[in-house]
Design an enzyme around this catalytic site. Sequence first.
Site, PDB file in Angstrom:
ATOM      1  N   ASP A   1      28.842  58.249  40.266  1.00  0.00           N
ATOM      2  CA  ASP A   1      29.880  57.221  40.394  1.00  0.00           C
ATOM      3  C   ASP A   1      29.958  56.821  41.864  1.00  0.00           C
ATOM      4  O   ASP A   1      30.764  57.358  42.631  1.00  0.00           O
ATOM      5  CB  ASP A   1      31.215  57.778  39.904  1.00  0.00           C
ATOM      6  CG  ASP A   1      32.252  56.689  39.679  1.00  0.00           C
ATOM      7  OD1 ASP A   1      32.081  55.581  40.238  1.00  0.00           O
ATOM      8  OD2 ASP A   1      33.233  56.938  38.969  1.00  0.00           O
TER       9      ASP A   1
ATOM     10  N   HIS B   1      35.231  54.704  47.412  1.00  0.00           N
ATOM     11  CA  HIS B   1      35.523  56.121  47.597  1.00  0.00           C
ATOM     12  C   HIS B   1      34.832  56.725  48.816  1.00  0.00           C
ATOM     13  O   HIS B   1      34.943  57.938  49.048  1.00  0.00           O
ATOM     14  CB  HIS B   1      35.127  56.888  46.337  1.00  0.00           C
ATOM     15  CG  HIS B   1      35.717  56.303  45.089  1.00  0.00           C
ATOM     16  ND1 HIS B   1      37.053  56.352  44.820  1.00  0.00           N
ATOM     17  CD2 HIS B   1      35.139  55.630  44.069  1.00  0.00           C
ATOM     18  CE1 HIS B   1      37.294  55.739  43.666  1.00  0.00           C
ATOM     19  NE2 HIS B   1      36.142  55.292  43.200  1.00  0.00           N
TER      20      HIS B   1
ATOM     21  N   ILE C   1      39.809  56.345  48.561  1.00  0.00           N
ATOM     22  CA  ILE C   1      40.596  57.105  47.593  1.00  0.00           C
ATOM     23  C   ILE C   1      39.689  58.004  46.756  1.00  0.00           C
ATOM     24  O   ILE C   1      38.476  57.800  46.687  1.00  0.00           O
ATOM     25  CB  ILE C   1      41.406  56.171  46.674  1.00  0.00           C
ATOM     26  CG1 ILE C   1      40.469  55.281  45.835  1.00  0.00           C
ATOM     27  CG2 ILE C   1      42.376  55.321  47.489  1.00  0.00           C
ATOM     28  CD1 ILE C   1      41.197  54.408  44.822  1.00  0.00           C
TER      29      ILE C   1
ATOM     30  N   GLY D   1      39.236  58.169  40.235  1.00  0.00           N
ATOM     31  CA  GLY D   1      40.152  58.515  39.154  1.00  0.00           C
ATOM     32  C   GLY D   1      39.582  59.614  38.279  1.00  0.00           C
ATOM     33  O   GLY D   1      40.298  60.521  37.848  1.00  0.00           O
TER      34      GLY D   1
END
Length: 282
Positions: free
Chosen positions: A189, A194, A209, A212
């Site tokens: 991912d 990120h 961040i 998720g």
Amino acid sequence: MIDYEKLLNFPIPEVRQRVTPRDAVFYALSVGLGQDPLDKRQLDYVDAHRRLRVLPSMAVVLGHPGFWLGNPATGVDAVRLVHGEQSITLHQPLPAEGEIIGRTRVTGLVDKGEGKGALLYSEKEVIEAATGKVLAVTGSTTFLRADGGFGGPSGPVKPVNPIPESAPDIVVDLPTRPEQALYYRLNGDDNPLHADPDVAERAGFPRPILHGLCTLGVVAHALLRELGGYDPAAMKSLALRFSSPVYPGETVRTEIWKNGAFRARVVERDVVVVNNGAAVFA
């Protein structure tokens, strides 16, 4: 601008993946297992010299098609999308070794209107290549923040799982590490949101961040520990809604009710980051 029929039928490539014990161990480490060197139950997931167990939440990265929404042909503003919801249904424990097939498709699009964004629903089957058996099915809702108003349908929208009004029965605090997103993205991912501070800033965040799905892995660890006794066969399904991002290095507090409802918050900011969770254990 989104072309409704084109995106609904977008050809997401089938993925064949050779899974090794190293992959299973890396995934478990990337969501935070192994931080307690005296917890032998965690070591069953991160020490390949043992009879290795696989975290059920690894289903989200097996056969992962990559950041396919980053393809300009989708018509999506890939910088401003966020992961909204995720579900996992397990049909049998995941293997630590062997070939699997991932088949992903778009299952629905909801137009929330001009300036209000859109919802993209997708589903992935994780299939054991040798037998054709479906090991797990994952479902995802992606919030396309900048793509509403394309003339698509306004529903149906998936209902949310209710959270009890009573205090949680179990509370679990698990830390994340400052570099955790950089590890987690090696699961496949690789959205730059990120890792790249400039991309994060353009997306409206002060810094990169946590994925998720990495937050999901942390929460799934807490659920497996408390409701499943670290037995991967005990987890049958989970579903949750992402309500706010986690920044790497923060502590995730998972609040669990005995009926399988759950939510999670960041301790340092007292912000709910996962909501409307529902888990089923054998």
